[in-house]
Design an enzyme around this catalytic site. Structure first.
Site, PDB file in Angstrom:
ATOM      1  N   GLU A 234     -44.094  17.131  14.991  1.00  0.00           N
ATOM      2  CA  GLU A 234     -44.598  16.607  16.253  1.00  0.00           C
ATOM      3  C   GLU A 234     -44.180  17.490  17.413  1.00  0.00           C
ATOM      4  OE1 GLU A 234     -44.764  11.942  16.804  1.00  0.00           O
ATOM      5  OE2 GLU A 234     -42.884  12.650  15.986  1.00  0.00           O
TER       6      GLU A 234
ATOM      7  N   ASP B  85     -41.408  13.854  10.159  1.00  0.00           N
ATOM      8  CA  ASP B  85     -41.174  12.987  11.305  1.00  0.00           C
ATOM      9  C   ASP B  85     -39.714  13.116  11.695  1.00  0.00           C
ATOM     10  OD1 ASP B  85     -41.844  10.789  13.172  1.00  0.00           O
ATOM     11  OD2 ASP B  85     -40.364   9.710  11.974  1.00  0.00           O
TER      12      ASP B  85
ATOM     13  N   ASP C  61     -41.090   5.453   9.564  1.00  0.00           N
ATOM     14  CA  ASP C  61     -40.985   6.907   9.650  1.00  0.00           C
ATOM     15  C   ASP C  61     -41.797   7.595   8.542  1.00  0.00           C
ATOM     16  OD1 ASP C  61     -39.266   6.493  11.765  1.00  0.00           O
ATOM     17  OD2 ASP C  61     -37.455   6.722  10.550  1.00  0.00           O
TER      18      ASP C  61
ATOM     19  N   CYS D 252     -52.390   3.475  10.665  1.00  0.00           N
ATOM     20  CA  CYS D 252     -51.992   3.289   9.277  1.00  0.00           C
ATOM     21  C   CYS D 252     -52.351   4.558   8.516  1.00  0.00           C
ATOM     22  CB  CYS D 252     -52.741   2.091   8.699  1.00  0.00           C
ATOM     23  SG  CYS D 252     -52.594   1.941   6.909  1.00  0.00           S
TER      24      CYS D 252
HETATM   25 ZN   LIG Z   1     -54.141   0.179   6.652  1.00  0.00          ZN
END
Ligand SMILES: [Zn+2]
Length: 240
Positions: free
Chosen positions: A114, A19, A196, A167
């Site tokens: 990314e 990241d 991050d 998540c």
């Molecule tokens: Zn979760």
């Protein structure tokens, strides 16, 4: 001058997700409990602040004056200094991530990063943000050629929404995540993690699953299978 390079020995170690950020240069996940943080050098911010001061000074000085010319030269030198500090820090980080000096089994099979929305970034004038933008571009540039030198597959995944909001443990999407939220707290499973680090876990997962799709069709090498606590299982089919 072009340097002669031997065909790289393909790396076979655990994949890494990166990241790239504003505050921290890069956060790396290889799905162990600990994440590797590469910080921006403090000299970068000090240098950029000095540049802003010189810019203001220049704007007050009379056009064509020798004082203005002197300030312009100081600015050029300052630009050069900043770019050296930035490039040096990024070289250290990218070299450490591709682990060029290490044997193939400890170098990552693939690295996920990314996609960067460069046109959107160029418009941003905020100091920290502009430093980060230039750093991200340079990071990606170095990572790209170092991966090809050291037999590592580089996988680019779509940015932000897909990597920041879900998540990394349960996949539940946190729609109200703000840019200012530094800690990701999942209401669904209770996972609490550095924002991050959560993003780098997601980037890793997306990169691995996208490489599996491509490699499934193209018949290239599969990334290494993970061990231990492993949220990747929700996205990865069993190998073989
Ligand atoms: Zn979760």
């Amino acid at each position: 001058m072009e340097e002669e390079r031997e065909e790289p020995v393909p790396a076979t170690g655990l994949p890494v997700g990166i990241d790239l950020g504003v505050k921290t240069l890069a956060v790396c996940s290889n799905h162990s409990e600990s994440h590797e943080h590469h910080e921006n050098p403090k000299a970068l911010y000090a240098g950029a602040r000095k540049l802003t001061r010189l810019q203001k000074k220049l704007s007050r000085q009379e056009k064509g004056s020798s004082r203005r010319e002197a300030t312009r030269k100081r600015m050029a030198r300052q630009h050069m200094r900043i770019s050296c500090v930035r490039s040096d820090a990024i070289h250290k980080a990218t070299s450490s991530i591709v682990a060029k000096a290490k044997p193939p089994e400890t170098r990552p099979t693939l690295i996920g990063v990314e996609d960067l929305n460069v046109s959107g970034m160029m418009k941003n004038r905020h100091l920290a943000r502009s430093i980060a933008d230039a750093s991200m571009r340079e990071f990606r540039r170095q990572l790209s050629y170092k991966c090809s030198w050291y037999g590592i597959e580089l996988v680019v995944v779509p940015r932000f929404e897909a990597t920041s909001k879900p998540c990394s443990r349960c996949g539940c999407v946190k729609q109200d995540l703000m840019l200012s939220d530094r800690v990701f707290h999942c209401e669904a499973c209770g996972h609490v993690v550095d924002r991050d680090e959560n993003a780098s876990d997601n980037i890793l997962m997306l990169a691995v699953s996208s490489a599996e799709r491509v490699n499934g069709r193209g018949g290239r090498v599969r990334p290494a299978v993970f061990s231990g606590h492993d949220p990747l299982k929700r996205q990865l089919k069993p190998a073989g």
